[in-house]
Design a protein around this motif. Structure first.
Motif, PDB file in Angstrom:
ATOM      1  N   PRO A  93     -14.786  -4.085  -5.049  1.00  0.00           N
ATOM      2  CA  PRO A  93     -13.365  -4.899  -5.637  1.00  0.00           C
ATOM      3  C   PRO A  93     -13.748  -5.342  -6.624  1.00  0.00           C
ATOM      4  CG  PRO A  93     -15.368  -5.929  -4.806  1.00  0.00           C
ATOM      5  CD  PRO A  93     -15.937  -4.802  -4.403  1.00  0.00           C
ATOM      6  N   ASN A  94     -11.658  -5.516  -7.554  1.00  0.00           N
ATOM      7  CA  ASN A  94     -11.397  -5.653  -8.638  1.00  0.00           C
ATOM      8  C   ASN A  94     -12.566  -6.809  -9.352  1.00  0.00           C
ATOM      9  OD1 ASN A  94     -10.233  -6.096 -10.852  1.00  0.00           O
ATOM     10  ND2 ASN A  94      -8.297  -6.050 -10.125  1.00  0.00           N
ATOM     11  N   PRO A  95     -13.644  -6.741 -10.258  1.00  0.00           N
ATOM     12  CA  PRO A  95     -13.786  -8.177 -10.749  1.00  0.00           C
ATOM     13  C   PRO A  95     -12.488  -8.825 -11.855  1.00  0.00           C
ATOM     14  CG  PRO A  95     -14.456  -5.920 -11.668  1.00  0.00           C
ATOM     15  CD  PRO A  95     -13.666  -4.978 -10.977  1.00  0.00           C
ATOM     16  N   ASP A  96     -12.216  -8.455 -11.929  1.00  0.00           N
ATOM     17  CA  ASP A  96     -10.616  -9.455 -12.380  1.00  0.00           C
ATOM     18  C   ASP A  96     -10.563 -10.228 -11.105  1.00  0.00           C
ATOM     19  OD1 ASP A  96     -11.741  -8.772 -14.704  1.00  0.00           O
ATOM     20  OD2 ASP A  96     -10.158  -7.073 -14.983  1.00  0.00           O
ATOM     21  N   ASN A  97      -9.447  -9.739  -9.662  1.00  0.00           N
ATOM     22  CA  ASN A  97      -8.925 -10.583  -8.758  1.00  0.00           C
ATOM     23  C   ASN A  97      -9.110  -9.678  -7.458  1.00  0.00           C
ATOM     24  OD1 ASN A  97      -6.588 -10.923  -7.433  1.00  0.00           O
ATOM     25  ND2 ASN A  97      -5.476 -10.211  -8.689  1.00  0.00           N
ATOM     26  N   ARG A  98      -9.907 -11.052  -6.746  1.00  0.00           N
ATOM     27  CA  ARG A  98     -10.982 -10.375  -5.858  1.00  0.00           C
ATOM     28  C   ARG A  98     -10.083 -10.178  -4.468  1.00  0.00           C
ATOM     29  NH1 ARG A  98     -14.765 -14.813  -4.759  1.00  0.00           N
ATOM     30  NH2 ARG A  98     -12.931 -16.784  -4.810  1.00  0.00           N
ATOM     31  N   ARG A  99      -9.106 -10.532  -4.996  1.00  0.00           N
ATOM     32  CA  ARG A  99      -8.251 -10.124  -3.749  1.00  0.00           C
ATOM     33  C   ARG A  99      -7.374  -8.262  -3.764  1.00  0.00           C
ATOM     34  NH1 ARG A  99      -3.079 -13.431  -4.481  1.00  0.00           N
ATOM     35  NH2 ARG A  99      -3.975 -13.585  -6.576  1.00  0.00           N
ATOM     36  N   GLU A 100      -8.018  -7.650  -4.744  1.00  0.00           N
ATOM     37  CA  GLU A 100      -7.380  -6.317  -5.242  1.00  0.00           C
ATOM     38  C   GLU A 100      -8.778  -5.770  -5.102  1.00  0.00           C
ATOM     39  OE1 GLU A 100      -3.541  -6.467  -8.354  1.00  0.00           O
ATOM     40  OE2 GLU A 100      -5.823  -6.217  -9.547  1.00  0.00           O
ATOM     41  N   THR A 101      -8.523  -4.200  -4.564  1.00  0.00           N
ATOM     42  CA  THR A 101      -9.733  -3.243  -4.462  1.00  0.00           C
ATOM     43  C   THR A 101      -9.374  -2.059  -5.659  1.00  0.00           C
ATOM     44  OG1 THR A 101     -10.303  -3.611  -1.821  1.00  0.00           O
ATOM     45  CG2 THR A 101     -10.401  -1.850  -3.127  1.00  0.00           C
ATOM     46  N   LEU A 102      -9.816  -1.689  -6.135  1.00  0.00           N
ATOM     47  CA  LEU A 102      -9.787  -0.366  -7.296  1.00  0.00           C
ATOM     48  C   LEU A 102     -10.877   0.811  -6.517  1.00  0.00           C
ATOM     49  CD1 LEU A 102     -11.040  -2.192 -10.667  1.00  0.00           C
ATOM     50  CD2 LEU A 102      -8.517  -1.544  -9.209  1.00  0.00           C
ATOM     51  N   LEU A 103     -10.365   1.438  -6.349  1.00  0.00           N
ATOM     52  CA  LEU A 103     -11.053   3.126  -6.450  1.00  0.00           C
ATOM     53  C   LEU A 103     -11.541   3.585  -7.381  1.00  0.00           C
ATOM     54  CD1 LEU A 103      -7.406   4.360  -4.650  1.00  0.00           C
ATOM     55  CD2 LEU A 103      -9.348   2.998  -2.987  1.00  0.00           C
ATOM     56  N   ARG A 104     -12.335   4.692  -7.591  1.00  0.00           N
ATOM     57  CA  ARG A 104     -13.376   5.235  -8.335  1.00  0.00           C
ATOM     58  C   ARG A 104     -13.558   6.627  -6.971  1.00  0.00           C
ATOM     59  NH1 ARG A 104     -18.570   4.670  -8.713  1.00  0.00           N
ATOM     60  NH2 ARG A 104     -20.118   3.303  -7.620  1.00  0.00           N
ATOM     61  N   LEU A 105     -14.199   7.106  -8.608  1.00  0.00           N
ATOM     62  CA  LEU A 105     -15.224   8.897  -7.998  1.00  0.00           C
ATOM     63  C   LEU A 105     -16.937   8.034  -7.874  1.00  0.00           C
ATOM     64  CD1 LEU A 105     -13.550  11.295 -10.536  1.00  0.00           C
ATOM     65  CD2 LEU A 105     -13.158  11.200  -8.248  1.00  0.00           C
ATOM     66  N   THR A 106     -17.461   9.177  -7.236  1.00  0.00           N
ATOM     67  CA  THR A 106     -18.633   9.212  -7.162  1.00  0.00           C
ATOM     68  C   THR A 106     -18.932   9.753  -8.025  1.00  0.00           C
ATOM     69  OG1 THR A 106     -18.773  10.445  -4.471  1.00  0.00           O
ATOM     70  CG2 THR A 106     -18.886   8.297  -4.148  1.00  0.00           C
ATOM     71  N   GLU A 107     -20.271  10.064  -8.016  1.00  0.00           N
ATOM     72  CA  GLU A 107     -20.935  10.662  -9.002  1.00  0.00           C
ATOM     73  C   GLU A 107     -20.565  12.427  -8.650  1.00  0.00           C
ATOM     74  OE1 GLU A 107     -22.080  12.633 -12.321  1.00  0.00           O
ATOM     75  OE2 GLU A 107     -21.849  10.713 -12.354  1.00  0.00           O
ATOM     76  N   GLU A 108     -20.976  12.340  -6.968  1.00  0.00           N
ATOM     77  CA  GLU A 108     -20.238  13.649  -6.474  1.00  0.00           C
ATOM     78  C   GLU A 108     -18.701  13.590  -6.750  1.00  0.00           C
ATOM     79  OE1 GLU A 108     -20.509  16.440  -1.894  1.00  0.00           O
ATOM     80  OE2 GLU A 108     -21.428  13.852  -1.966  1.00  0.00           O
ATOM     81  N   GLY A 109     -18.087  13.164  -6.709  1.00  0.00           N
ATOM     82  CA  GLY A 109     -16.592  13.324  -7.310  1.00  0.00           C
ATOM     83  C   GLY A 109     -16.551  13.851  -8.470  1.00  0.00           C
ATOM     84  N   ARG A 110     -16.961  13.210  -9.123  1.00  0.00           N
ATOM     85  CA  ARG A 110     -17.041  13.564 -10.541  1.00  0.00           C
ATOM     86  C   ARG A 110     -17.507  15.149 -11.116  1.00  0.00           C
ATOM     87  NH1 ARG A 110     -15.325  10.434 -13.808  1.00  0.00           N
ATOM     88  NH2 ARG A 110     -16.325   8.319 -12.754  1.00  0.00           N
ATOM     89  N   ARG A 111     -18.751  15.103 -10.654  1.00  0.00           N
ATOM     90  CA  ARG A 111     -18.815  16.841 -10.782  1.00  0.00           C
ATOM     91  C   ARG A 111     -17.547  17.809 -10.145  1.00  0.00           C
ATOM     92  NH1 ARG A 111     -23.940  14.389  -9.159  1.00  0.00           N
ATOM     93  NH2 ARG A 111     -23.591  14.816  -6.880  1.00  0.00           N
ATOM     94  N   THR A 112     -17.004  17.647  -8.584  1.00  0.00           N
ATOM     95  CA  THR A 112     -16.691  18.237  -8.217  1.00  0.00           C
ATOM     96  C   THR A 112     -15.075  18.588  -9.430  1.00  0.00           C
ATOM     97  OG1 THR A 112     -16.390  17.352  -5.795  1.00  0.00           O
ATOM     98  CG2 THR A 112     -14.712  18.777  -6.001  1.00  0.00           C
ATOM     99  N   VAL A 113     -14.834  17.667  -9.598  1.00  0.00           N
ATOM    100  CA  VAL A 113     -13.441  17.344 -10.516  1.00  0.00           C
ATOM    101  C   VAL A 113     -13.909  18.823 -11.769  1.00  0.00           C
ATOM    102  CG1 VAL A 113     -12.298  16.556 -12.592  1.00  0.00           C
ATOM    103  CG2 VAL A 113     -12.394  15.857 -10.429  1.00  0.00           C
TER     104      VAL A 113
END
Length: 177
Positions: A93-113
């Motif tokens: 959830p977006n901490p600034d707007n609960r109606r929005e969802t944010l996408l982020r990498l997991t640690e495994e995603g970061r390691r993959t990049v």
């Protein structure tokens, strides 16, 4: 002289440079493909591009990611669903707007990049090391001019970290397999 008018010799130069750039781009695409080989069962090139965007921008709205990748939000959503299923990204959830969802990498995603980028950098460095120092300098100058003519910002170490794929991020836009 208008932009479309060139002296006869200039046309040959433009054709020769165009052929050289096309050949170099094929080499860079091959390097990119090889760098993804170890993770290709889990991540396609377009999905990797999304990982790179999330890596460079942090938590981001889906519509923003879709715009940056030049894909429809529905295509981006399918890509995100696959990355989440692979354990490489999460929704939050977006901490600034609960109606929005944010996408982020997991640690495994970061390691993959990081892993794919390190593999790509090493292969490019091995190619560059085969050039004479004067050729390296000429290549840097030529690529800087080429990037500037194409409207790209000058490459910096920080820029390379923020966008480890460089121009390859814009390749294969909209192709989710």
């Amino acid at each position: 002289m208008a932009a479309s008018e060139t002296p006869a010799g200039d046309t040959d130069d433009v054709d020769a440079v165009t052929r050289a750039v096309l050949t170099a781009s094929r080499l860079l695409v091959a390097v990119s493909a090889r760098s993804l080989a170890e993770v290709e069962e889990r991540v396609t090139l377009p999905q990797f591009r999304m990982l790179v965007v999330l890596s460079s921008r942090g938590a981001t709205k889906l519509v923003t990611v879709a715009e940056l990748l030049h894909v429809a939000p529905s295509t981006a959503m399918r890509m995100v669903d696959r990355l989440i299923a692979a354990g490489l990204a999460v929704r939050q959830p977006n901490p600034d707007n609960r109606r929005e969802t944010l996408l982020r990498l997991t640690e495994e995603g970061r390691r993959t990049v990081e892993t794919v980028t390190a593999r790509r950098r090493a292969e490019i460095a091995a190619i560059v090391q085969r050039l004479r120092p004067t050729q390296r300098l000429a290549l840097v100058e030529a690529l800087a001019a080429f990037n500037e003519a194409g409207g790209e910002q000058p490459a910096t170490e920080m820029g390379a970290q923020q966008n480890p794929l460089g121009w390859a991020v814009d390749m294969a836009a909209g192709q989710d397999t």
